[in-house]
Design an enzyme around this catalytic site. Structure first.
Site, short mmCIF file in Angstrom:
data_model
loop_
_atom_site.label_atom_id
_atom_site.label_comp_id
_atom_site.label_asym_id
_atom_site.label_seq_id
_atom_site.Cartn_x
_atom_site.Cartn_y
_atom_site.Cartn_z
CG HIS A 159 6.12 -2.93 -1.21
ND1 HIS A 159 6.12 -3.31 0.12
CD2 HIS A 159 4.84 -2.54 -1.47
CE1 HIS A 159 4.92 -3.15 0.63
NE2 HIS A 159 4.13 -2.69 -0.32
CB SER A 162 1.28 -3.79 1.18
OG SER A 162 1.79 -2.50 1.42
#
Length: 255
Positions: free
Chosen positions: A232, A99
């Site tokens: 995610h 990320s």
């Protein structure tokens, strides 16, 4: 580039080394996500040592660095992390970031390359290419808005936000990191001379396959994309498969 002694290496506040592997041929440098810390990669270190010497980057403002001022830009994080890593470039470095960490790893790779110490490879996880911009404003939301984002992504233990003291401790860190990644804009420059491996959860709301594939334009040395089941934070449930993918990728480069 001058190298420092092993004693000097150990002094950096930026680097955690959970399972030192002094005889490893190569090193893996792990960069945390927004709100994350070096300890997230303890399991990665345990799994790859002693074949790979794993270093985990510790950003200011968390854990043993919690009294230090937070940084609010990817560029500042990358510049200081790159400086801390220079003494460790005596062996090939693979940079791995998830990320926000993917963006920091990419910018560190650019800086190391400019210094004549290009990494062996860059592994980016859960992040679209930096040339793909989405207008996002999580860092401008009120506290409940930031917590709502954490709930959406599912990577944090939400119980910490129910405790006022823990909430006051963690929210400024998360907000600063979101400011860093949401205000970051790619500056055109030479593509990396090392391969890029992109890892992605197949239900990640933060990056599509198309957006992630655009990392291919940022390297001249080859690109590959691997998808895994999950959102995610797919790597929480897919840790063994992710670690195997990274191990195999490094092995294909160092033999």
């Amino acid at each position: 580039m001058s190298q420092l002694s092993s004693g000097d290496q150990q002094k950096s506040k930026w680097i955690q080394r959970f399972h030192p592997a002094p005889d490893a041929k190569t090193r893996l440098v792990c960069f945390p996500y927004a709100g994350g810390s070096a300890s997230y990669f303890h399991g990665v270190s345990a799994a790859l040592s002693p074949a790979v010497d794993v270093l985990a980057i510790q950003y200011p403002g968390r854990q043993e660095r919690r009294s230090e001022p937070l940084l609010h830009s990817v560029e500042d994080l990358a510049q200081q992390a790159a400086e801390a890593l220079r003494p460790w470039a005596d062996r090939p470095l693979t940079l791995f970031g998830h990320s926000m960490g993917a963006m920091v790893a990419f910018e560190v790779a650019r800086r190391l390359t400019a210094d004549g110490a290009a990494p062996l490879s860059v592994v980016v996880s859960g992040r679209r290419a930096p040339t793909r911009v989405r207008e996002e404003n999580v860092h401008l939301r009120d506290d409940q808005g930031v917590v709502a984002e954490m709930e959406l992504l599912g990577g944090s233990d939400l119980r910490v936000f129910q405790d006022p003291e823990l909430r006051a401790l963690f929210l400024p860190v998360i907000r600063a990191d979101y400011q860093a990644v949401e205000t970051y804009r790619y500056r055109p420059g030479p593509p990396l001379p090392c391969p890029v491996l992109a890892l992605l959860g197949d239900r990640d709301p933060m990056a599509t396959v198309e957006e992630t594939h655009d990392w291919a334009a940022l390297t001249t040395a080859g690109f590959a994309l691997r998808t895994f089941p999950g959102g995610h934070f797919y790597l929480n449930s897919q840790a063994p498969a992710v670690i195997t993918a990274i191990r195999d990728h490094i092995g294909s480069l160092v033999g």
